[in-house]
Design a protein around this motif. Structure first.
Motif, PDB file in Angstrom:
ATOM      1  N   GLU A 219    -147.093 -53.548  88.365  1.00  8.50           N
ATOM      2  CA  GLU A 219    -147.990 -54.565  88.263  1.00  8.50           C
ATOM      3  C   GLU A 219    -147.632 -55.686  87.405  1.00  8.50           C
ATOM      4  O   GLU A 219    -148.008 -56.648  87.777  1.00  8.50           O
ATOM      5  CB  GLU A 219    -149.427 -53.604  87.431  1.00  8.50           C
ATOM      6  CG  GLU A 219    -150.338 -53.575  87.681  1.00  8.50           C
ATOM      7  CD  GLU A 219    -151.426 -53.027  86.824  1.00  8.50           C
ATOM      8  OE1 GLU A 219    -151.333 -51.815  86.589  1.00  8.50           O
ATOM      9  OE2 GLU A 219    -152.207 -53.865  86.414  1.00  8.50           O
ATOM     10  N   ALA A 220    -146.689 -55.320  86.382  1.00 10.25           N
ATOM     11  CA  ALA A 220    -146.141 -56.703  85.897  1.00 10.25           C
ATOM     12  C   ALA A 220    -145.333 -57.631  87.076  1.00 10.25           C
ATOM     13  O   ALA A 220    -145.330 -58.758  86.759  1.00 10.25           O
ATOM     14  CB  ALA A 220    -145.215 -56.327  84.756  1.00 10.25           C
ATOM     15  N   LEU A 221    -144.694 -56.557  87.792  1.00 11.99           N
ATOM     16  CA  LEU A 221    -143.875 -57.675  88.717  1.00 11.99           C
ATOM     17  C   LEU A 221    -144.786 -58.432  89.751  1.00 11.99           C
ATOM     18  O   LEU A 221    -144.482 -59.537  90.070  1.00 11.99           O
ATOM     19  CB  LEU A 221    -143.069 -56.598  89.412  1.00 11.99           C
ATOM     20  CG  LEU A 221    -141.822 -55.727  88.784  1.00 11.99           C
ATOM     21  CD1 LEU A 221    -141.121 -54.953  89.685  1.00 11.99           C
ATOM     22  CD2 LEU A 221    -140.921 -56.773  87.984  1.00 11.99           C
ATOM     23  N   PHE A 222    -145.796 -57.948  89.994  1.00 13.41           N
ATOM     24  CA  PHE A 222    -146.732 -58.770  90.662  1.00 13.41           C
ATOM     25  C   PHE A 222    -146.985 -59.968  90.096  1.00 13.41           C
ATOM     26  O   PHE A 222    -147.357 -60.948  90.704  1.00 13.41           O
ATOM     27  CB  PHE A 222    -147.892 -57.867  91.056  1.00 13.41           C
ATOM     28  CG  PHE A 222    -149.005 -58.596  92.029  1.00 13.41           C
ATOM     29  CD1 PHE A 222    -148.947 -58.586  93.322  1.00 13.41           C
ATOM     30  CD2 PHE A 222    -150.060 -59.270  91.520  1.00 13.41           C
ATOM     31  CE1 PHE A 222    -149.692 -59.222  94.187  1.00 13.41           C
ATOM     32  CE2 PHE A 222    -151.089 -59.965  92.283  1.00 13.41           C
ATOM     33  CZ  PHE A 222    -150.901 -59.790  93.633  1.00 13.41           C
ATOM     34  N   LYS A 245    -145.875 -54.043  78.428  1.00  8.69           N
ATOM     35  CA  LYS A 245    -145.953 -52.816  79.364  1.00  8.69           C
ATOM     36  C   LYS A 245    -144.408 -52.646  79.990  1.00  8.69           C
ATOM     37  O   LYS A 245    -143.982 -51.457  80.415  1.00  8.69           O
ATOM     38  CB  LYS A 245    -147.000 -53.028  80.280  1.00  8.69           C
ATOM     39  CG  LYS A 245    -148.472 -52.340  79.502  1.00  8.69           C
ATOM     40  CD  LYS A 245    -149.160 -52.292  80.703  1.00  8.69           C
ATOM     41  CE  LYS A 245    -150.448 -51.654  80.367  1.00  8.69           C
ATOM     42  NZ  LYS A 245    -151.608 -51.508  81.287  1.00  8.69           N
ATOM     43  N   LEU A 246    -143.981 -53.815  80.623  1.00  8.54           N
ATOM     44  CA  LEU A 246    -142.804 -53.675  81.485  1.00  8.54           C
ATOM     45  C   LEU A 246    -141.781 -53.315  80.529  1.00  8.54           C
ATOM     46  O   LEU A 246    -141.019 -52.339  81.201  1.00  8.54           O
ATOM     47  CB  LEU A 246    -142.512 -55.056  82.153  1.00  8.54           C
ATOM     48  CG  LEU A 246    -141.419 -55.159  83.252  1.00  8.54           C
ATOM     49  CD1 LEU A 246    -141.322 -54.258  84.212  1.00  8.54           C
ATOM     50  CD2 LEU A 246    -141.177 -56.596  83.478  1.00  8.54           C
ATOM     51  N   CYS A 247    -141.475 -53.877  79.261  1.00  5.95           N
ATOM     52  CA  CYS A 247    -140.608 -53.450  78.744  1.00  5.95           C
ATOM     53  C   CYS A 247    -140.355 -52.167  78.401  1.00  5.95           C
ATOM     54  O   CYS A 247    -139.413 -51.401  78.243  1.00  5.95           O
ATOM     55  CB  CYS A 247    -140.488 -54.431  77.194  1.00  5.95           C
ATOM     56  SG  CYS A 247    -139.397 -54.278  76.361  1.00  5.95           S
ATOM     57  N   ASP A 248    -141.672 -51.611  77.865  1.00  7.94           N
ATOM     58  CA  ASP A 248    -141.746 -50.036  77.584  1.00  7.94           C
ATOM     59  C   ASP A 248    -141.571 -49.217  78.817  1.00  7.94           C
ATOM     60  O   ASP A 248    -140.682 -48.114  78.691  1.00  7.94           O
ATOM     61  CB  ASP A 248    -143.257 -49.816  77.134  1.00  7.94           C
ATOM     62  CG  ASP A 248    -143.727 -50.547  75.821  1.00  7.94           C
ATOM     63  OD1 ASP A 248    -142.615 -51.093  75.013  1.00  7.94           O
ATOM     64  OD2 ASP A 248    -144.816 -50.608  75.523  1.00  7.94           O
ATOM     65  N   ALA A 249    -142.077 -49.712  80.036  1.00 11.90           N
ATOM     66  CA  ALA A 249    -141.669 -48.897  81.125  1.00 11.90           C
ATOM     67  C   ALA A 249    -140.289 -48.880  81.423  1.00 11.90           C
ATOM     68  O   ALA A 249    -139.496 -47.743  81.715  1.00 11.90           O
ATOM     69  CB  ALA A 249    -142.515 -49.637  82.322  1.00 11.90           C
ATOM     70  N   TRP A 250    -139.695 -49.981  81.251  1.00  8.37           N
ATOM     71  CA  TRP A 250    -138.125 -50.023  81.347  1.00  8.37           C
ATOM     72  C   TRP A 250    -137.511 -48.932  80.878  1.00  8.37           C
ATOM     73  O   TRP A 250    -136.576 -48.323  81.340  1.00  8.37           O
ATOM     74  CB  TRP A 250    -137.828 -51.474  81.162  1.00  8.37           C
ATOM     75  CG  TRP A 250    -136.259 -51.938  81.548  1.00  8.37           C
ATOM     76  CD1 TRP A 250    -135.250 -50.913  81.683  1.00  8.37           C
ATOM     77  CD2 TRP A 250    -135.897 -52.968  81.882  1.00  8.37           C
ATOM     78  NE1 TRP A 250    -134.132 -51.752  82.272  1.00  8.37           N
ATOM     79  CE2 TRP A 250    -134.540 -52.909  82.375  1.00  8.37           C
ATOM     80  CE3 TRP A 250    -136.545 -54.436  82.420  1.00  8.37           C
ATOM     81  CZ2 TRP A 250    -133.766 -54.131  82.988  1.00  8.37           C
ATOM     82  CZ3 TRP A 250    -135.877 -55.462  82.549  1.00  8.37           C
ATOM     83  CH2 TRP A 250    -134.511 -55.401  83.280  1.00  8.37           C
TER      84      TRP A 250
END
Ligand code: HEM
Ligand SMILES: *[C@@H]1O[C@H](CO)[C@@H](O)[C@H](O)[C@H]1NC(C)=O
Length: 491
Positions: A219-222, A245-250
């Motif tokens: 979602e963040a990449l979109f 969120k992306l950072c946590d997901a990473w």
């Protein structure tokens, strides 16, 4: 989102200016606009129309391309480097993906946006891409590997999917079929990449942090595609919103793959999976942890969501087209009479899957960047100019797929003699086209066939709204809520 709101409330003058500008624009837009093409405003370019259509970007892209004749120049705000050539013209696609492939790498901005993929195959260009593709192709094309994938998929459907569906059918409850399929393809992809089955598809639907992390990341990449790059970079620096969120997901993604790689290195459970294949290589670079991390993350992204959502759209299309469903069952009945159980004989099913992938391509858009300026079939392209290919729109153009383009018609994939008809990939970009064609196409189709012929049937819950989510993968925004029935025809 909360921190984002704080940013606005702490600067009331700024926010009131922005808000009044926005309403003025909205008013102007509503009163003067007839054409579907976005207005090119001074300074801010066409960005406002992205905002206005934010909830229906795929449909909007489709409308704009229809009105403009398959190619459209999108103008972003001044100085923000957001201009794109947006196209779904097969002539352009053939040119960029085949004819002059070397002039259209993924480009630096792709690497920047998809930073989470590291140096893996998706964002690689030139020599790095060539050698990675060769390796992945080698690992995936062996008949041993293909047999392994088929066997795993059949076992999983038999021992996990089917019992679960029967249980749900008996209980009469509602289930999110997209969730079920994403769990299934997550387990399958983990198995083919790492040689382990994490058991996401089991009773009680355990939370799988890795799977959740992939969703957040995508979602963040979109969003990085539709906001100016300084904006998402600022958010990344502040660690707020989707970037947080992306950072946590990473972190979650890295932990998961690191654990699997360490396990494999210590215990050395050699199997037929890709990780084993990579680790058996002599080349020290091939067993380097960073390389293995990037490779496995890329493969997980490539395999899991694409096949999972492809199955979901396929089952949804079948519920809306009972004629196609009964033809698939007829064909299956004939095959079972023959007592040979070979899914490659299912021509109509294959055609129906292609048709579903045409209308609902799991990768709804792709991007490239021109190195040198030259003439595209649709006109000039400048050096460093970006091109966005809307795969979702190709299927919906009458001039490409004919007047019945919106219909779900597997027959268009079958010749008069009952054989599969070849359609060039520049008209059917769902698995990409040219030298970078999807390496997992055969695997994906095999897996989908195995699921499609298993003995359960679904009915969408009345009133459930099906629409695409804003993501780099064509997820269903609200999932697919269904009731399950056992299918007894062939028992
Ligand atoms: C229905 C399922 C699938 C669809 C629709 C699909 C679609 C695509 C598309 C559109 C690309 C090009 C992406 C880009 O260049 O930006 C691609 C590349 C790729 N796919 Fe798939 N894919 C599917 C399943 C799989 C599976 C199961 C695997 C293997 C595990 C796989 C492995 C790959 C790889 C390795 C690439 C990179 C090829 C390259 O850049 O040279 N795919 N796929
Ligand atoms: C390919 O692109 C180059 C620019 O990099 C251009 O000079 C050349 O004419 C193009 N070739 C074809 C076949 O269009």
């Amino acid at each position: 989102m909360a921190s984002f709101t704080n940013l606005f409330t702490s600067y009331p003058e700024l926010s009131s200016t922005i808000i009044s500008c926005f309403f003025f624009l909205l008013f102007y837009y509503k009163t003067t606009k007839k054409s579907k093409l976005p207005t090119n405003w001074p300074i801010i370019g066409m960005l406002p129309s992205v905002g206005l259509n934010a909830n229906r970007l795929h449909e909007w892209g489709n409308e704009v391309l229809k009105e403009s004749g398959c190619t459209f120049k999108f103008k972003g705000p001044w100085l923000l480097n957001m201009d794109y050539v947006v196209t779904c013209d097969p002539a352009n696609i053939n040119h960029v993906f085949n004819v002059n492939f070397s002039n259209y790498p993924k480009g630096d901005e792709f690497v920047e946006i998809f930073d989470i993929l590291g140096d893996g195959i998706f964002s690689a260009d030139d020599e790095s891409w060539k050698s990675q593709r060769k390796r992945a192709h080698y690992a995936m094309s062996s008949s041993n590997f293909q047999r392994f994938v088929t066997k795993c998929s059949e076992d999983k459907v038999e021992n996990a999917l089917l019992p679960l569906m029967c249980k749900i059918a008996k209980g009469g409850c509602v289930v999110d079929l997209q969730d079920v399929f994403l769990r299934l393809t997550f387990d399958l992809t983990c198995n083919l990449v790492f040689g382990v089955d994490p058991g996401a598809l089991s009773e009680g639907f355990p939370t799988v942090p890795f799977a959740r992390a992939m969703d957040d990341a995508m979602e963040a990449l979109f969003f990085r595609h539709i906001v100016p790059s300084f904006w998402w970079k600022l958010m990344r620096w502040l660690n707020i919103g989707k970037e947080r969120k992306l950072c946590d997901a990473w972190g979650v993604i890295d932990d998961f793959v690191a654990q699997n790689i360490v396990k494999k290195k210590e215990v050395i459970i050699y199997g037929c999976d890709m990780l084993t294949c990579y680790m058996e290589e002599e080349d020290p670079k091939a067993t380097d942890n960073k390389f293995l991390r990037d490779t496995t993350v890329n493969l997980m992204l490539a395999g899991r969501d694409t096949t999972g959502v492809a199955l979901t759209w396929f089952f949804w299309l079948l519920t809306k087209n009972p004629r196609v469903k009964s033809k698939i069952l007829d064909e299956l009945g004939e095959l079972l009479d023959e007592k040979t159980y070979d899914t490659s004989k299912l021509v109509y099913l294959h055609a129906a899957l292609c048709e579903s992938l045409r209308l609902c391509p799991p990768v709804p858009f792709e991007r490239k960047c021109a190195v040198k300026s030259e003439d595209l079939p649709s006109g000039k392209i400048k050096s460093k100019e970006k091109i966005l290919f809307l795969t979702y729109a190709i299927a919906r153009m009458e001039r490409i797929w004919g007047e019945d383009c919106l219909e779900f018609k597997p027959e268009r994939w079958i010749s008069e003699r009952g054989k599969l008809r070849y359609e060039p990939a520049y008209k059917f970009l769902s698995f990409n086209c040219g030298p970078r064609t999807c390496l997992g196409k055969h695997i994906a189709l095999t897996q989908m066939k195995i699921v499609a012929i298993s003995k359960f049937d679904v009915e969408v819950v009345e009133g459930h709204v099906v629409e695409p989510k804003r993501s780099i993968i064509l997820h269903m925004k609200n999932g697919l809520m269904v009731r399950v029935k056992e299918r007894r025809e062939f028992m």
